[in-house]
Design an enzyme around this catalytic site. Structure first.
Site: not given
Ligand code: GLA
Length: 406
Positions: A54-55, A197
């Site tokens: 969540h960064t 991702d």
């Molecule tokens: C999901 C989102 C990413 C990221 C993560 C938490 O995977 O798709 O963009 O925010 O959560 O790190």
């Protein structure tokens, strides 16, 4: 999927397909659906994030690796502007439409992640024509391992090459594909995710972790050789339902953005004095969310520094601290994730944490080489005791990015 024999409690492992197996599956589905040959087969990996959760939507750092588990897409152009999509999950229900009609709101379900890429590419001046595509995947679904990004990125590299867009050959072009895949997810699929991702799937390198700085989207390849350190990374899919567009993820993001406004910074990355920032925030929830983000970014820096110094055995405490911060301050874990992490640690893991968005999905545990089966047994036993659904496991090695496989 295979099972390891155990008298009363078989442990389930999710297996990765080779280039040949994935290509054969996607091409066979293509032939069966469209009655002709595909022009090629492309594949894009899912990911696990080692640390930095969540960064990515806060201008921060994260450190994912690409998984050996990939989504394969067999594709051929059409000259009539039509589009066809079929998935091995519903081979009898192909979707048919027109590329020019795909836009936010005109497609739904899994089709948004695939067809939406054509719309997002066109928005960036990279318009493509018609195509038929068949998708087969061994990325565990809904497990927080980026099955949706793997689908977007496999279609992106396939369309890029089939239509000669010229973006897949270098990192700058791949960054542009990342942007299109993020727009697909945000605007067509309606999930307010950051870009980790898609970057992991398109910009990773085999044997390396991807240190992504979302302030400027620059990346650093960090050699990541767990086997050389006598270790391995066990991934635990808790099977707890996980969704990124049910409002919880977007709520976390909105709270961070509100806190940044109060603090007068563009993103939480710019917070340099945490105690002062916490003192300036009147809202307790905002304080906890900010504390997570700022401390998590520091943990990514520490983790990457240890790995670079050849000290990967030293990162366990950072993984543990990340999980605690996500549990207490960010409130995105769930009982299954907490039990998985506790059971893995009790069974000898050097460190363990949830990975990905949370609210279900997967956890990772850093374990001694060869001990994954025993740690998996221990986690499965703890789940059985809690009457949770049976978890599923895989061992992650840092794998290569999206590319053509046939
Ligand atoms: C999901 C989102 C990413 C990221 C993560 C938490 O995977 O798709 O963009 O925010 O959560 O790190």
């Amino acid at each position: 999927m295979s099972t390891v024999a155990h008298p009363d409690r078989p442990v389930r492992w999710a297996e990765a397909w080779s280039d040949e197996e994935g290509a054969a599956r996607a091409a066979e589905l293509f032939r069966r659906t469209y009655g002709r040959e595909p022009e090629g087969v492309w594949a894009a990996p899912g990911r696990v994030n080692l640390i930095g959760e969540h960064t990515d939507y806060n201008g921060g750092l994260c450190l994912p690796i690409a998984l050996p588990h990939r989504t394969f897409v067999a594709l051929a152009r059409r000259d009539d502007g039509g589009a066809g999509l079929v998935s091995d999950l519903a081979p009898e229900r192909p979707w048919r439409g027109r590329v020019a009609d795909v836009a936010p709101g005109t497609v739904e379900g899994w089709v948004t992640y695939a067809a939406g890429v054509a719309w997002a590419l066109a928005e960036d001046g990279l318009a493509v024509g018609g195509f038929d595509a068949a998708v087969a995947s061994c990325v565990p679904l809904g497990a927080g391992l980026s099955s949706s990004a793997a689908l977007e990125c496999s279609v992106a590299v396939a369309l890029d090459e089939a239509y000669g867009l010229g973006q897949g050959g270098d990192d700058a072009g791949r960054s542009r594909l990342v942007t299109a895949c993020i727009r697909t997810e945000n605007e067509v699929a309606g999930a307010a995710t950051g870009g980790m991702d898609q970057a992991a799937s398109l910009r990773s390198q085999q044997g390396h972790a991807l240190l992504l700085d979302t302030r400027d989207d620059s990346v650093t390849q960090v050699p990541f050789d767990l086997a050389g350190a006598g270790l391995e990374l066990l991934v635990i899919d808790t099977k707890a339902p996980h969704s990124l567009n049910d409002g919880q993820y977007a709520a976390r993001r909105a709270t961070c953005e509100a806190a940044a406004r109060v603090l007068g910074v563009g993103t939480l990355r710019e917070v340099t004095d945490l105690p002062a920032a916490l003192a300036a925030l009147g809202d307790e929830e905002q304080r906890r969310r900010v504390r997570h983000v700022v401390t998590e970014i520091a943990r990514v820096e520490d983790f990457a520094a240890e790995v670079r110094a050849g000290q990967v055995r030293q990162v366990g405490h950072l993984m543990d601290a990340s999980h605690e911060s996500l549990r207490v301050d960010y409130e995105v874990t769930c009982p299954e994730l907490d039990v998985a992490v506790a059971a893995a640690r009790a069974a000898g893991a050097l460190g363990a944490r949830m990975t990905g968005g949370g609210f279900g999905g997967s956890a990772i545990a850093l374990v001694e080489a060869g001990s994954s089966p025993a740690v998996a047994e221990a986690v499965a036993a703890a789940f059985a005791e809690q009457r949770f659904a049976a978890p599923e496991f895989l061992v992650a090695v840092a794998s290569g990015p999206a590319r053509r496989v046939s």
